[in-house]
Design an enzyme around this catalytic site. Structure first.
Site, short mmCIF file in Angstrom:
data_model
loop_
_atom_site.label_atom_id
_atom_site.label_comp_id
_atom_site.label_asym_id
_atom_site.label_seq_id
_atom_site.Cartn_x
_atom_site.Cartn_y
_atom_site.Cartn_z
N ARG A 26 19.82 -5.22 -23.01
CA ARG A 26 20.16 -6.41 -22.79
C ARG A 26 19.01 -6.64 -21.84
NH1 ARG A 26 24.25 -10.12 -20.54
NH2 ARG A 26 25.52 -7.52 -20.39
N HIS B 185 -12.85 20.20 10.23
CA HIS B 185 -12.07 18.65 10.22
C HIS B 185 -11.73 19.42 8.24
CE1 HIS B 185 -13.18 15.51 12.70
NE2 HIS B 185 -12.91 15.11 11.77
#
Length: 510
Positions: A284, A85
């Site tokens: 804003r 793996h």
């Protein structure tokens, strides 16, 4: 050891993760966790002694789950698993990500659901404390049975194979272990599987990126406030009544920060009756955008905090009943989704910051000298610094495409739906790094813009942030190389220095 972190599989935090990964805080397994590990190991040993057929303990893996392995070959089975793996590729993980991965794997093993031996867990913790870091390739995981390939490279180091970084150089794991008076382990039944099943790579990378993202969103309130004041914007849009009428928690928090940061600004007073009705959205709507990012980070934090204290093994050992049950806790979907949300949130934070920088350098929008240089034409000023921010913001848009919506079957169809969690995590980490630099450019541009408003000054809190930038980057009176200065400011953005310095004056920023 002082400042020792006791891991128990249940109480790890993002702050702990950073302390171990970045500051090398030492770690120890709590006594209660050690007892839980020992009890779980007895269950595994009993299953082997009774010749029980248990996935990954006495059988092969994945599509080989039906192949029963003789008892005398169980050690070979586990070593073969780790070796086969360890097929990762690509650039290795950095030290911080590697240390975070090691800590998370140790914490999962300490929960007592893995069936690992205490001495194997002890070696992993000892390597972490000694600074012996396995070389772990960053590519090769689809986030199915967890991060199999990366974690196999971690496990490889424990058996004295593969490579480790130690003492400033890469060397064989066997040599690195010898140099620290540590010895490799021989894997017993289930131990290889216990070491490689789980979501620790994706969670480590996402967790560290997320911890920094929280500092970035606070810093964005500071750089945004600096930009707003330099552009002679108004703080009216941050009135608490507006945000109470749309009660998103993040929005309200950002608005509170902005009010604190802008309080007492002489620049604001100088144009209070100018007749300008309202600012552009990037100024804003900072609470609405920054606040939405905050709420997204809350979701990701909740998910990752659960995951760093979760059992992600298969099969899981339940010592109370003596059972080994096969399930799917290794699937990375929760973390993959959290990482994708993090990437999207960071892309938006960077996007609005870049637009504010554009307003600062664009004379048609700012009323200031073009590109914030006193000698436009002869000098280019911050023209290309803004282009850099634009490039990073656009890259973030690509990186924000979710990885978790993808899946590719593996293991002969046994693993037929995968999370792509590592891909999501690595993308998220890159968006965090990009946004760190975008905010740095905004901070530099906003501080430069303030030079043209003198003798007027910004608010006391923002003056502290301005001073933090100016301690590292002097005003631009002529063209000079910008890259090192952007990176220098990006470093203090990453650390949260601007927000900390401002909050020392304004009061704690949320």
């Amino acid at each position: 050891m002082t400042n020792l972190l006791s891991i128990d599989g249940a109480s790890l935090t993002l702050d702990d993760l950073e302390a171990v990964a970045l500051a090398r805080r030492p770690v120890a397994v709590s006594p209660a966790a050690r007892e839980a590990v020992t009890r779980a190991r007895r269950v595994v040993d009993d299953a082997v002694a009774q010749h029980s057929v248990v996935y990954g303990v006495t059988t092969g893996f994945g599509n080989f789950a039906d192949v029963v392995i003789p008892v005398e070959r169980l050690r070979e089975l586990q070593l073969n698993l780790v070796r086969s793996h360890a097929a990762g590729v690509g650039d290795p993980l950095g030290e911080a990500d590697t240390r975070a991965l090691m800590l998370l794997r140790a914490n999962v093993l300490a929960k007592g659901y893995s069936g690992i031996r205490p001495e194997t867990l002890d070696l992993l913790v000892a390597m972490l404390n000694a600074g012996v870091h396995p070389v772990i390739p960053s590519q090769g995981s689809v986030g199915a049975s967890g991060d199999l390939a990366p974690l196999a490279h971690l496990a490889l180091a424990l058996v004295g194979e593969g490579q480790c970084a130690y003492g400033g150089r890469t060397q064989s794991s066997a040599d690195a272990l010898r140099a620290t008076s540590l010895g490799p382990v021989v894997l017993e039944a289930k131990e290889g599987l216990a070491l490689i099943n789980g979501t620790q790579m994706m969670t480590a990378v996402t967790g560290l990126a997320l911890a920094e993202a929280w500092r970035l969103v606070r810093t964005a309130d500071v750089t945004g406030a600096l930009a707003l004041d330099a552009l002679k914007g108004t703080d009216v849009a941050f009135d608490p009544r507006i945000h109470a009428a749309r009660p998103h928690p993040g929005q309200a928090a950002s608005a509170r920060n902005l009010r604190k940061l802008l309080a007492g600004s002489p620049i604001r007073e100088s144009h209070r009756d100018c007749g300008k009705v309202q600012d552009a959205y990037t100024l804003r709507c900072m609470p609405q955008v920054h606040g939405a990012v905050r709420d997204a980070l809350e979701f990701a934090t909740r998910t990752v905090t659960i995951e760093i204290n979760a059992a992600t093994d298969n099969p899981m050992v339940f010592a109370d009943s003596g059972e080994l049950l096969s399930g799917g806790n290794f699937h990375g979907e929760p973390v993959a989704l959290a990482a994708d949300v993090l990437a999207i949130a960071m892309a938006e934070l960077g996007s609005i910051s870049e637009r504010r920088t554009d307003r600062l350098v664009n004379p048609a929008l700012s009323g200031l000298p073009a590109f914030l240089t006193p000698e436009g034409g002869l000098q280019s000023g911050l023209m290309i610094a803004h282009v850099t921010a634009a490039a990073l913001a656009s890259e973030n848009k690509v990186l924000a495409h979710p990885a978790s919506v993808d899946s590719i079957p593996t293991s002969a169809g046994k693993e037929d739906h995968v999370s792509m969690g590592v891909t999501a995590a690595l993308k998220a980490a890159r968006t965090v790094a990009n946004t760190r630099r975008i905010l740095a450019v905004e901070a530099i541009a906003a501080c430069q813009a303030l030079e043209f408003l003198k003798p007027l000054e910004t608010s006391p809190a923002l003056r502290a942030a301005y001073a933090a930038v100016r301690a590292r980057v002097p005003p631009y009176d002529r063209d000079r190389i910008l890259s090192p200065e952007i990176e220098t400011v990006a470093t203090i953005v990453s650390k949260g220095t601007l927000a900390e310095d401002a909050s020392a004056v304004s009061g704690t920023l949320e």
